[in-house]
Design a protein around this motif. Structure first.
Motif, PDB file in Angstrom:
ATOM      1  N   THR A  72      -2.183   5.502  -9.011  1.00 14.97           N
ATOM      2  CA  THR A  72      -0.749   5.201  -9.019  1.00 14.97           C
ATOM      3  C   THR A  72      -0.459   4.031  -9.950  1.00 14.97           C
ATOM      4  OG1 THR A  72      -0.400   6.040  -6.783  1.00 14.97           O
ATOM      5  CG2 THR A  72       1.187   4.399  -7.588  1.00 14.97           C
ATOM      6  N   PHE A  73      -1.239   2.962  -9.824  1.00 14.06           N
ATOM      7  CA  PHE A  73      -0.957   1.785 -10.652  1.00 14.06           C
ATOM      8  C   PHE A  73      -1.349   1.987 -12.111  1.00 14.06           C
ATOM      9  CE2 PHE A  73      -0.430  -0.073  -6.454  1.00 14.06           C
ATOM     10  CZ  PHE A  73       0.811  -0.665  -6.642  1.00 14.06           C
ATOM     11  N   VAL A  74      -2.286   2.872 -12.378  1.00 19.91           N
ATOM     12  CA  VAL A  74      -2.565   3.252 -13.774  1.00 19.91           C
ATOM     13  C   VAL A  74      -1.332   3.960 -14.335  1.00 19.91           C
ATOM     14  CG1 VAL A  74      -3.940   4.797 -15.237  1.00 19.91           C
ATOM     15  CG2 VAL A  74      -5.071   3.348 -13.541  1.00 19.91           C
ATOM     16  N   ARG A  75      -0.768   4.878 -13.547  1.00 15.50           N
ATOM     17  CA  ARG A  75       0.440   5.591 -13.981  1.00 15.50           C
ATOM     18  C   ARG A  75       1.618   4.633 -14.142  1.00 15.50           C
ATOM     19  NH1 ARG A  75       0.638  11.297 -10.520  1.00 15.50           N
ATOM     20  NH2 ARG A  75      -1.456  12.005 -11.081  1.00 15.50           N
ATOM     21  N   VAL A  76       1.761   3.698 -13.194  1.00 15.00           N
ATOM     22  CA  VAL A  76       2.842   2.710 -13.285  1.00 15.00           C
ATOM     23  C   VAL A  76       2.704   1.930 -14.589  1.00 15.00           C
ATOM     24  CG1 VAL A  76       3.729   0.548 -12.291  1.00 15.00           C
ATOM     25  CG2 VAL A  76       3.275   2.510 -10.811  1.00 15.00           C
TER      26      VAL A  76
END
Length: 186
Positions: free
Chosen positions: A58-62
């Motif tokens: 998720t935080f990679v995508r964010v």
């Protein structure tokens, strides 16, 4: 419970700095939202280790999409929409793998989580469809408003209210059935 603790909401300057490559600003965002994102995903996918992996994804995508955030909704709502999508992607992948295993090994019984292997609450949540489970978690666990949850899930507020209503009814039904089954055992 739906009016629980408020989520961390980064300042617009912090978001802009992170979008501009400021690693300290992005780290602040991750620190503020990592735990609630993990809790949401933990209940959505039903597996703590898998939730850690999806939280990281998720935080990679964010990070990759920071430049596309338009400040039209709360940043936390935007992050939870990304987390939801990552979780749903994983649920779909698991369902595809399960179907493949059934096709390749039809003699192998499916494993269903139950009270004997997990806490009753987890089993009850697992009995809900992914749409109902995510709606219930967004409202009751994360404390989002129906409007915020609808934005994160990409559905109208009324749809979110309906899903939460059906989730609650499903949980009550599951608990009643579990109680009846437990009463028959001695």
């Amino acid at each position: 419970m739906s009016q629980g603790a408020r989520l961390y909401e980064p300042e617009p300057e912090t978001i802009r700095a992170a979008a501009g490559g400021d690693q300290a600003a992005f780290a602040e965002i991750v620190r503020g939202l990592q735990a609630p994102v993990w809790r949401f995903l933990r209940h959505l996918v039903g597996d703590a280790a898998l939730a850690e992996d999806i939280t990281q994804e998720t935080f990679v995508r964010v990070f990759r999409k920071l430049g596309s955030f338009r400040h039209r909704a709360k940043f936390s709502t935007w992050v939870f929409q990304i987390a939801r999508n990552a979780g749903i992607d994983e649920i779909r992948a698991r369902q595809r793998r399960s179907r493949l295993v059934l096709v390749l090994r039809p003699d192998r019984p499916a494993i269903r989580p139950g009270p004997e292997t997990k806490a009753e609450v987890e089993a009850a949540l697992a009995s809900l469809s992914p749409k109902l489970r995510e709606a219930f978690l967004m409202i009751e666990v994360l404390g989002l408003s129906y409007r915020e949850a609808g934005q994160a899930a990409g559905v109208p507020e009324g749809t979110m209210k309906s899903r939460v209503h059906h989730a609650r009814a499903g949980l009550v039904e599951w608990l009643d059935e579990a109680e009846e089954a437990g009463a028959g055992e001695v």
